[in-house]
Design a protein around this motif. Structure first.
Motif, PDB file in Angstrom:
ATOM      1  N   SER A  14       0.827  -1.204   0.000  1.00 56.27           N
ATOM      2  CA  SER A  14       0.000   0.000   0.000  1.00 56.27           C
ATOM      3  C   SER A  14       0.864   1.259   0.000  1.00 56.27           C
ATOM      4  N   ILE A  15       1.880   1.269   0.827  1.00 61.47           N
ATOM      5  CA  ILE A  15       2.767   2.430   0.899  1.00 61.47           C
ATOM      6  C   ILE A  15       3.509   2.605  -0.428  1.00 61.47           C
ATOM      7  N   LEU A  17       2.567   1.645  -3.415  1.00 68.48           N
ATOM      8  CA  LEU A  17       1.632   2.105  -4.439  1.00 68.48           C
ATOM      9  C   LEU A  17       1.331   3.593  -4.267  1.00 68.48           C
ATOM     10  N   ASN A  18       1.141   4.031  -3.032  1.00 71.34           N
ATOM     11  CA  ASN A  18       0.902   5.451  -2.779  1.00 71.34           C
ATOM     12  C   ASN A  18       2.099   6.299  -3.186  1.00 71.34           C
ATOM     13  N   LEU A  19       3.307   5.844  -2.874  1.00 71.71           N
ATOM     14  CA  LEU A  19       4.504   6.571  -3.291  1.00 71.71           C
ATOM     15  C   LEU A  19       4.616   6.637  -4.809  1.00 71.71           C
ATOM     16  N   CYS A  21       2.153   6.436  -7.073  1.00 72.99           N
ATOM     17  CA  CYS A  21       1.137   7.344  -7.612  1.00 72.99           C
ATOM     18  C   CYS A  21       1.540   8.790  -7.387  1.00 72.99           C
ATOM     19  N   LEU A  22       2.022   9.091  -6.203  1.00 71.31           N
ATOM     20  CA  LEU A  22       2.413  10.462  -5.891  1.00 71.31           C
ATOM     21  C   LEU A  22       3.581  10.919  -6.763  1.00 71.31           C
ATOM     22  N   SER A  23       4.584  10.077  -6.948  1.00 73.62           N
ATOM     23  CA  SER A  23       5.725  10.486  -7.765  1.00 73.62           C
ATOM     24  C   SER A  23       5.330  10.600  -9.233  1.00 73.62           C
ATOM     25  N   VAL A  45       7.716   2.497  -7.220  1.00 75.04           N
ATOM     26  CA  VAL A  45       7.097   1.311  -6.608  1.00 75.04           C
ATOM     27  C   VAL A  45       8.108   0.175  -6.521  1.00 75.04           C
TER      28      VAL A  45
END
Length: 60
Positions: A14-15, A17-19, A21-23, A45
């Motif tokens: 999860s972390i 994937l969030n990183l 998407c943000l980048s 990712v």
């Protein structure tokens, strides 16, 4: 796998994937093309999951 290991793996995914998407979003807003932003997000990712799996290998 124990329940703690499974939950830790899900948290790490999860972390990561969030990183990613943000980048990717930041790269897109900075002027990169869509393809480049996707590759940057995917690299983020991959890097995050590599660090997590390396830590599991060392400390597990």
């Amino acid at each position: 796998m124990t329940m703690i290991q499974l939950l830790t793996l899900l948290l790490a995914q999860s972390i990561a994937l969030n990183l990613g998407c943000l980048s990717g979003i930041i790269a897109g807003l900075a002027g990169s093309s869509t393809g480049q932003a996707i590759l940057i997000g995917g690299g983020t990712v991959g890097g995050a999951m590599t660090l997590f799996l390396t830590a599991v290998g060392v400390y597990g």
